[in-house]
Design an enzyme around this catalytic site. Structure first.
Site, PDB file in Angstrom:
ATOM      1  N   THR A 125      88.017  10.161 -43.981  1.00 19.76           N
ATOM      2  CA  THR A 125      86.681  11.197 -45.182  1.00 19.76           C
ATOM      3  C   THR A 125      85.836  11.926 -43.895  1.00 19.76           C
ATOM      4  OG1 THR A 125      84.145   9.988 -45.466  1.00 19.76           O
ATOM      5  CG2 THR A 125      85.607   9.061 -44.065  1.00 19.76           C
ATOM      6  N   ASP A 126      84.825  12.746 -44.363  1.00 20.67           N
ATOM      7  CA  ASP A 126      84.034  13.915 -43.462  1.00 20.67           C
ATOM      8  C   ASP A 126      83.166  12.674 -42.754  1.00 20.67           C
ATOM      9  OD1 ASP A 126      81.917  13.332 -45.722  1.00 20.67           O
ATOM     10  OD2 ASP A 126      82.034  14.674 -46.408  1.00 20.67           O
ATOM     11  N   TYR A 153      81.170   2.192 -41.152  1.00 19.46           N
ATOM     12  CA  TYR A 153      82.618   2.064 -41.777  1.00 19.46           C
ATOM     13  C   TYR A 153      83.143   3.365 -41.663  1.00 19.46           C
ATOM     14  CZ  TYR A 153      84.476   5.197 -45.328  1.00 19.46           C
ATOM     15  OH  TYR A 153      85.366   6.077 -45.960  1.00 19.46           O
ATOM     16  N   LYS A 157      86.900   4.216 -40.285  1.00 21.44           N
ATOM     17  CA  LYS A 157      88.056   5.099 -40.443  1.00 21.44           C
ATOM     18  C   LYS A 157      88.242   6.037 -39.136  1.00 21.44           C
ATOM     19  CE  LYS A 157      88.767   6.201 -44.299  1.00 21.44           C
ATOM     20  NZ  LYS A 157      89.620   5.349 -44.956  1.00 21.44           N
TER      21      LYS A 157
END
Ligand code: NAD
Ligand code: TYD
Length: 342
Positions: A125-126, A153, A157
């Site tokens: 994810t960015d 979160y 990641k």
């Protein structure tokens, strides 16, 4: 080609399963998903009888189960979508994010090392880049932007991404990573901004915008993300990271107003509620690398994508009404009852 797609009963994973079965009729797609609250077997109903598809209900954290699956399937590739994916839940309870997102990734890659693999792809994810300030519209995330996370979160990641790159450097595992911006489209779980606002608006319920709603997200139609991953696993360079995003920045309040307008609902449903802790201000992707190297460009314009998405939620009420009538009620009560209106 035999591909294990983890998290294929979730939002993006299911769209990817459909995309791959459709585009490559000679591929075998094996979905590995333990069906958390976010996984929904009914989503995969249309492909359950497809002879090229197999569903396996196991966790990516279960080493024995993962190794057994590799022994049975001898996959050529693994595409890892399986994750705990909701920032607000990670703020409430980070632990499961570490287990699934980091340890689960390690178990999958250990299996790849043990049994051999042509490609391990990590769907990231960015959000691993942290956020950008609102007053610098000239800044975008490139693949060189330092990792700088805000939420449990995004930290989990980022931890997984670092591990993936470490397995490449240390063990020579043939990996790729994609870091995509916010997706929207069919089968998006109704705890996330766009489907939550559609469902609430259709039920004439308040539309809870965090803070002033000026936070910016860079929205991409899910099919465009699936096509990017398809390109990366086939043509991407091993050991590389590819950012995926379509230059479609919108504030949250803009998004909610568009949804009200499309559904013919009054903006008076909008309520500004207590902000998310550590709330990232702006995400914006520079997709130059994937465009130049792999020729990827987003195909669905936001104006069309949001209409298609809203129509999908209107045509598939049973799918999301079943979800929001169950355990989700408790979640909603817990998460939103304490958010004071501001
Ligand atoms: P989702 O929450 O809709 O689905 C996650 C799926 O993973 C569910 O089917 C769930 O049952 C499964 N899962 C969770 N834990 C598991 C475990 N231990 N073992 C096996 N399966 C497990 O998530 P999503 O929005 O589809 O996101 C998919 C991936 O894409 C995630 O890795 C996420 O970080 C990444 N991502 C999402 C977005 C977005 O906008 N949604 C953007 C960029 C990247
Ligand atoms: P979300 O869909 O949770 O994605 P992410 O946090 O991963 O970007 O949230 C998108 C944006 O919408 C984010 O800035 C938080 C905001 N938001 C609200 O204002 N109200 C809500 O009820 C939700 C779920 C999100």
């Amino acid at each position: 080609m035999n591909i294990i797609v983890t998290g294929g009963a979730g939002f993006i994973g299911s769209n990817f399963v459909f995309h791959m079965l459709n585009k490559y009729p000679d591929y075998r797609i094996v979905c590995l998903d333990c069906l958390t609250y976010a996984g929904n077997l009914s989503t995969l109903e249309p492909v359950m009888d497809n002879p090229n598809f197999r569903f396996v209900k196991e966790s990516i954290t279960d080493r024995e189960a993962v190794y057994k699956l590799f022994e049975e399937e001898h996959p050529d590739m693994v595409v890892n979508f399986a994750a705990e994916s909701h920032v607000d839940r990670s703020i409430e309870n980070p632990e499961v994010f570490l287990d699934t997102n980091i340890k689960g990734t390690a178990v999958l890659m250990d299996a790849c090392r043990k049994y051999g693999i042509k490609r391990y792809h990590q769907v990231s994810t960015d959000e691993v880049y942290g956020d950008l300030p609102l007053d610098r519209p000239d800044l975008f995330f490139t693949e060189e932007t330092p990792i700088h996370t805000s939420s449990p979160y995004s930290s989990s990641k980022a931890g997984a991404d670092l591990l993936v790159l470490a397995y490449h450097r240390t063990y020579g595992l043939p990996v790729t990573i994609s870091r995509c911006s916010n997706n929207y489209g069919p089968y998006h779980f109704p705890e996330k901004l766009i489907p939550l606002m559609i469902a609430n608006a259709l039920n004439d319920k308040p539309l809870p915008v965090y803070g002033e709603g000026l936070n910016v997200r860079d929205w991409l139609y899910v099919e465009d993300h699936c096509k990017a991953i398809d390109l990366i696993i086939h043509n991407g360079r091993v050991g590389e990271v590819y950012n995926v995003g379509g230059h479609n920045e919108k504030t949250n309040i803009e998004i909610v107003k568009i949804i009200c307008k499309e559904l013919g609902k009054p903006e008076s449903l909008i309520t500004h509620v207590e902000d998310r802790k550590g709330h990232d201000m702006r995400y914006a992707i520079d997709p130059t690398k994937i465009h130049n190297e792999l020729g990827w460009l987003p195909e669905t314009k936001f104006e069309d994508g949001i209409k298609k998405t809203i129509q999908w939620y209107l045509d598939n009420k049973e799918w999301w009404e079943t979800i929001i009538s169950g355990e989700y009620q408790n979640y909603y009560e817990k998460m939103y009852a304490n958010r004071e209106e501001i």
